[in-house]
Enzyme design. Structure first.
Site, short mmCIF file in Angstrom:
data_model
loop_
_atom_site.label_atom_id
_atom_site.label_comp_id
_atom_site.label_asym_id
_atom_site.label_seq_id
_atom_site.Cartn_x
_atom_site.Cartn_y
_atom_site.Cartn_z
CG ASP A 6 50.12 35.39 43.26
OD1 ASP A 6 51.12 34.71 43.57
OD2 ASP A 6 49.11 34.91 42.73
CG ASP A 54 45.20 34.42 41.65
OD1 ASP A 54 46.24 34.49 42.34
OD2 ASP A 54 45.03 33.55 40.79
#
Length: 210
Positions: free
Chosen positions: A10, A175
């Site tokens: 990410d 996350d």
């Protein structure tokens, strides 16, 4: 556990340190008075989601900002507001990504993002050393280019197909718990650091670097 061959990262909160408050301040400064209700650290909604999923263009986003603020907004204003999300780029993250590639892993970016953010990220300004973000990855799967946002399964399938990788041989680092859960449902191995946490020291990553 299957041997890892492909690693997908990410962007915000993982590769770079993210500041939701900075993003909110940026759009409030631009005149979006309810920016705090409109913006999110993980998945955008409304017109912000339309931009990040590729449903509208930069110009269409600018026009919507003009409507929201009741004043003339430029593309540069939009760029600066979005850039408020960027806190800093931890150099150890970039160094670790390069080391993983040197070890022979396929390494890609899988991010919900938009063209304003990518204007900065994929420029020589990104790392402070003259390298764009694309320097660090074999390939980038960006929501606004893919036409779909995480956690939709389609963007994960696009990544797996593009990387020619099996789910069980892929590690996804994100996350966002909702994104992690979707990846797990698809059989992908996962690692979920907290927002802006130093994941480079995690045992799972250190094991891959040996």
């Amino acid at each position: 556990m299957n041997e890892i061959k492909n690693i997908a990262f990410d962007l915000g909160g993982v590769v770079l340190a993210l500041s939701l408050e900075g993003g909110i301040r940026g759009f409030e400064k631009m005149g979006v008075s309810d920016a705090r209700q409109r913006l999110d650290a993980f998945v955008q909604k409304g017109v912000f989601a339309d931009l990040e999923s590729g449903r509208i263009s930069m110009e269409e986003f600018r026009l919507e900002m003009c409507r929201l603020t009741n004043k003339e907004i430029t593309l540069q204003d939009c760029y600066e507001a979005w850039h408020g999300y960027v806190d800093y780029v931890p150099q150890q993250n970039l160094a670790t990504i390069l080391r993983l590639r040197e070890k022979g892993f396929k390494v890609c970016l899988l991010s919900n993002t938009n063209p304003f953010m990518n204007m900065w990220a994929d420029s020589p300004e990104f790392d402070g050393q003259g390298h764009p973000i694309s320097y660090y990855f074999d390939k980038m799967y960006l929501s606004y280019e893919c036409g779909v946002m995480k956690p939709a399964p389609e963007i994960f399938h696009m990544m797996l197909e593009g990387q020619k990788a099996k789910p069980e041989e892929t590690l996804f680092v994100d996350d966002g718990e909702v994104n992690i859960k979707m990846a797990q449902q698809l059989g992908i191995q996962t690692l979920c650091p907290h927002n802006n946490e130093d994941w480079t020291i995690f045992p799972e990553i250190q094991k891959l670097l040996k």
